[in-house]
Design an enzyme around this catalytic site. Structure first.
Site, short mmCIF file in Angstrom:
data_model
loop_
_atom_site.label_atom_id
_atom_site.label_comp_id
_atom_site.label_asym_id
_atom_site.label_seq_id
_atom_site.Cartn_x
_atom_site.Cartn_y
_atom_site.Cartn_z
N LYS A 96 35.32 25.43 25.06
CA LYS A 96 36.63 24.89 25.38
C LYS A 96 37.26 25.60 26.59
CE LYS A 96 37.50 23.62 20.52
NZ LYS A 96 37.79 22.18 20.43
N HIS A 113 30.54 14.56 14.49
CA HIS A 113 31.66 15.11 15.27
C HIS A 113 31.24 16.16 16.29
CE1 HIS A 113 35.02 13.42 12.84
NE2 HIS A 113 34.12 13.45 11.87
N LYS A 162 44.17 24.99 20.85
CA LYS A 162 43.01 24.47 20.13
C LYS A 162 42.23 25.67 19.63
CE LYS A 162 42.01 22.26 24.08
NZ LYS A 162 41.72 20.86 23.78
N ARG A 163 41.21 25.45 18.78
CA ARG A 163 40.39 26.57 18.36
C ARG A 163 39.84 27.29 19.59
NH1 ARG A 163 39.40 27.41 12.80
NH2 ARG A 163 38.23 29.14 13.68
N THR A 204 41.51 15.61 20.09
CA THR A 204 42.56 14.72 19.62
C THR A 204 43.93 15.22 20.07
OG1 THR A 204 42.29 15.88 17.53
CG2 THR A 204 41.47 13.62 17.63
N LYS A 224 47.64 13.51 21.63
CA LYS A 224 49.01 13.83 21.23
C LYS A 224 49.85 14.21 22.44
CE LYS A 224 47.01 15.49 17.00
NZ LYS A 224 46.39 16.66 16.36
C1 NBG Z 1 35.37 18.22 16.20
C2 NBG Z 1 35.14 18.08 17.69
C3 NBG Z 1 36.36 17.52 18.39
C4 NBG Z 1 36.79 16.24 17.72
C5 NBG Z 1 37.00 16.49 16.23
C6 NBG Z 1 37.37 15.23 15.49
C7 NBG Z 1 33.94 19.42 14.59
C8 NBG Z 1 32.58 19.60 14.04
N1 NBG Z 1 34.09 18.56 15.59
O1 NBG Z 1 36.07 17.26 19.74
O2 NBG Z 1 34.80 19.32 18.23
O3 NBG Z 1 37.99 15.77 18.28
O4 NBG Z 1 35.80 16.97 15.66
O5 NBG Z 1 36.44 14.23 15.69
O6 NBG Z 1 34.86 20.07 14.13
#
Ligand code: NBG
Length: 841
Positions: free
Chosen positions: A578, A379, A572-573, A683, A687
């Site tokens: 980001k 991920h 988002k975080r 993701t 949405k």
């Molecule tokens: C996160 C990514 C996102 C991705 C999500 C789900 C981790 C390690 N990765 O871009 O930063 O959408 O995983 O796949 O949290």
């Protein structure tokens, strides 16, 4: 909250009789069953029936139904005995369950009526529920969307995770910026989970390896804690199939209490093991700056893997006893284990250990079974997120596993030496153990790649980068091991239930609600994108959602926002890659320009409300500074009488699944503006797009595919591309970067102190200079800023054309079909897990 006679229903209504009725379908029966739970499964003082009691009783009434479906599902799975998938994840961001369960069971109407009979509105009862926030961000929410799709697609599957007592912290915003307080979803109890007192497995830590006379090895001694299963039902949409999310809790046994010591008054000593067991599931992601913190995280990971695999193996064994001995070589045709990122990597050596040491298999046989069973999803490509565990810590906590890992590595390296002389100089980076004497570590991603039959990325661009860069040499060894599975989101939670208004319009125009499980049908909206009637219905649904959002914002922040302004959202975080910092610098520039304008000029601008939300990791200082800056900018802008009609800036506190369900339906523009190549997928972009919100974004992660699907004219693109990034960084290092004057002006404005006395120096410094730690603008904010501002100007222009905007919004929804997690999961099932649907008749 008035009942039929206008009184608050705080005591049990008497007109309806409490009657157990787990199969109730109709409002009066449901109301009776709810009352039954309020009265006979009491958790509160007798006969109380305030909103909280009503929530628990309502949830328990639904749980009756879910238990029945659950039992039917597992009886059926048992009978058919299909291959099953076990999804191992340290994170699940389930959010609330009530509305989702009622919706998936299609009991919306009857439940709303039942509660009305009891004096409540369904929505206000749903509001009482706390989020199950057993995750951080996208990765955890993805796991939850996947469970919904597995159940809906009738797939034989389980989710495995940990039952953290405190999920992700609650974020408070004060004058200091972000403060974290423990989250309390289990403070009372969760009505959804069911403890399985018969499902308990021992999990060992520390100890040593004993060698038996026959040469076999056994892990002995150390601490043994118990893993106890709690199951959460996951109902599919419009199907009987209801699967389980099995969450493990760590416990000590009664006999682990040292009664002698306790009676001597040594209370802490006496209960040592109990307290060590309790630590394991206390919080999600304990701080890992200390050695103790690292040890605890590693314990958590192993605890999940060991308990889950023992459970999986015991299910396999159960069959062997009923059907005569099953062959271990059949294990991979009954079991698929998916590792959600590297956090559950220890599943690999643990499966090897269980097969060899507990079940007597030889190395080759165990390796064959293991490597045909496990698959790994990557991920992230961010180096700091690729897990590396200290070898000495691992030897201490998991001595037998380290032997196994060492052996896997040795055999892998030998094969490469024997078969691929061309890779000789790559061995040090390909191997699992990094034996650098300064800091010997185990590279978990390498262990995953070497041991898994399949490795996948989460969006096409990300998977391409994995193959071309991070795992390039492995690709040359195993060209067929690598796949892409572009992420998805469940259309139930993220459209049907969070925006019933828009959903109804879609159903009306498509003349079917089948899109809820077949999201590609949304393309049917394209032909109506210009239709004035649809546009006006679309606009009124959006307006309703915006008004609801505006009320929410006022309630939680005290800021009143104008529902006719453009709602621009980034949630988002908080992370430098980001680039929330770029967003807020853009806002700052806009504010400065608005200040400089004459009143008549201002009137010609497009009023905007910018909302930013997200949690910063507690020890991530720059992320916290960004939170503080957004809040400070908001304070100044929102109280500026000249400007605040045209611009508002809101920091949305404590962003979580429930807040997202409020924000996303009310959004018109959303920002997905990461440095290209750094966001694996994203993701929330899916949405937002699904909800008719236009995206301003870079060519990163799933943005690339969203833009392809919704059409490039419906996407505000800007910024460098992933392949340009290395060159741009190099040019910067070489002192060749020339900043845009707008960028300099925005930074200067912050430095001038307009937004208060907080020291933004260290944050802004990250954008300055060409090299050095925490300097040199690694995330290319300065480089992308001018094209970002140009794209923002195009947004303003586009928004002035109301019809044009509505058309784009409709086309955005129409093009979002690909991003259903049903599609993603169907691909995993077919291309990685090799499992098939097993619908309960
Ligand atoms: C996160 C990514 C996102 C991705 C999500 C789900 C981790 C390690 N990765 O871009 O930063 O959408 O995983 O796949 O949290």
């Amino acid at each position: 909250m008035a009942n039929t006679n206008g009184k608050a229903a705080t005591s049990l209504p008497e007109k309806i009789s409490a009657k157990a009725n787990p199969e109730a379908n109709e409002a009066t029966e449901i109301a009776g069953n709810i009352l039954y739970h309020a009265k006979y499964s009491p958790h509160f003082s007798p006969l109380k029936f305030g909103p909280e009691q009503a929530l628990y009783a309502t949830a328990e009434s639904l749980r009756d139904r879910l238990i029945q479906l659950w039992n039917e599902t597992y009886v059926h799975f048992n009978k058919v005995d299909p291959k099953q998938t076990y999804y191992l994840s340290m994170e699940y961001l389930q959010g609330r369950a009530l509305t989702n369960a009622i919706g998936n069971l299609n009991l919306q109407g009857p439940y709303a009526d039942a509660l009305r009979k009891l004096g409540y509105e369904l929505e206000e009862i749903a509001e009482q529920e706390k989020d199950a926030a057993l995750g951080n961000g996208g990765l955890g929410r993805l796991a939850s969307c996947f469970l919904d799709s597995m159940a809906t697609l009738n797939l034989p599957a389980w989710g495995y995770g940990l039952r953290y007592r405190h999920g992700l912290f609650k974020q408070l915003i004060s004058q200091k910026g972000q403060e974290e307080i423990p989250e309390d979803w289990l403070e009372k109890f969760s009505p959804w989970e069911i403890v399985r007192h018969d499902v308990v497995f021992p999990v060992r830590f520390f100890g040593s390896v004993e060698i038996n006379p026959d040469g076999s090895r056994k892990w002995v001694g150390g601490d043994v804690v118990q893993a106890l299963a709690y199951d959460v039902p996951i109902p599919g949409y419009n199907t009987k199939n209801t699967i389980s999310l099995r969450l493990w809790e760590a416990k000590a046994r009664a006999e682990d209490l040292d009664l002698f010591q306790f009676n001597e008054g040594e209370y802490e000593l006496a209960a040592q093991l109990r307290s060590r067991a309790q630590q394991i599931c206390t919080v999600l992601y304990p701080g890992d700056a200390t050695e103790n913190g690292k040890l605890l995280r590693l314990k958590q990971q192993f605890f999940l893997c060991s308990a889950s695999l023992q459970d999986i193996i015991s299910r396999f064994h159960e069959r062997s006893t009923t059907e005569g001995s099953r062959k271990w070589s059949d294990f991979p045709s009954k079991v698929a284990v998916q590792m959600n990122d590297t956090h559950p990597t220890l599943a690999i050596p643990e499966l090897m250990r269980l097969l060899m040491d507990e079940n007597g298999l030889g190395w080759d046989e165990a390796w064959d079974v293991t490597s045909r069973t496990v698959a790994y999803t990557n991920h992230t490509v961010l180096p700091e997120a690729l897990e590396k565990w200290s070898q000495s810590l691992m030897w201490k906590l998991l001595p037998r596993h380290m032997e196994i890992i060492t052996e896997i590595d040795k055999r892998f390296v030998k094969t490469i030496r024997d078969t691929r002389v061309d890779l000789e100089d790559k061995i040090s980076s390909l191997s699992i153990l990094d034996n650098n004497p300064q800091k010997p570590v185990v590279r978990m991603a390498n262990l995953c790649v070497v041991s898994s039959h399949t490795v996948n990325g989460v969006a096409q661009l990300h998977s391409d980068i994995l193959k071309a860069e991070l795992f390039a040499d492995y690709v040359s060894i195993w060209p067929n091991k690598f796949q892409n599975k572009t992420n998805g989101i469940t259309p139930r939670r993220w459209l049907r239930f969070c925006s019933p208004e828009l959903s109804d319009i879609i159903t009306k125009w498509l003349k079917t609600d089948k899109w809820i499980t077949d999201l590609d049908l949304l393309t049917g909206l394209r032909q109506f994108a210009d239709n004035e009637e649809l546009q006006s219905e679309w606009a009124s649904a959006k307006t309703a959602n915006k008004k609801r959002l505006a009320q929410y914002i006022e309630r939680v922040t005290g800021v009143s926002i104008d529902p006719t302004s453009l709602f621009d959202i980034q949630v988002k975080r908080i992370h430098e890659y980001k680039r929330q910092l770029m967003n807020i610098l853009g806002v700052i520039y806009r504010f400065k320009k608005l200040k400089e304008m004459k009143p008549e000029e201002r009137k010609k601008t497009v009023p905007r409300t910018v909302m930013i939300g997200g949690k910063a990791f507690a020890t991530y200082t720059n992320a916290k500074r960004i939170v503080k800056l957004v809040n400070d900018v908001g304070d100044v802008v929102n109280s500026d009488p000249e400007v605040n009609e045209y611009l508002k800036v809101v920091f949305v506190p404590n962003y979580n699944v429930t807040v997202a369900e409020m924000l996303i339906p009310g959004s018109e523009l959303s920002q997905h503006i990461s440095t290209a190549g750094m966001e694996a997928s994203g993701t929330s972009n899916m949405k937002f797009a699904l909800n008719g919100c236009l995206i301003i974004g870079t060519l990163d992660g799933a943005n690339v595919e969203i833009r392809e699907e919704v059409g490039e004219e419906n996407f505000f693109l800007f910024g460098a591309t992933a392949d340009q990034v290395p060159r741009l960084r190099k040019e910067r290092e070489d002192g060749l970067f020339k900043p845009d004057p707008r960028f300099e002006e925005a930074k200067q404005f912050v430095k001038s102190g307009v937004f208060g006395s907080y020291d933004y120096g260290p944050l802004l410094d990250s954008l300055e200079g060409n090299t050095g730690f925490g300097r040199g603008d690694y995330f290319l904010v300065g480089y992308d800023f001018p094209s970002f501002m140009d794209a923002q100007a195009k947004v303003d222009e586009a928004y002035k054309d109301r019809k044009g905007w509505l058309k784009m919004s409709i086309l955005s929804t129409a093009g979002s079909g690909k991003f259903s997690s049903d599609r993603t999961i169907a691909q995993y099932a077919k291309e990685i897990w090799n499992i098939e649907a097993c619908p309960v008749p």
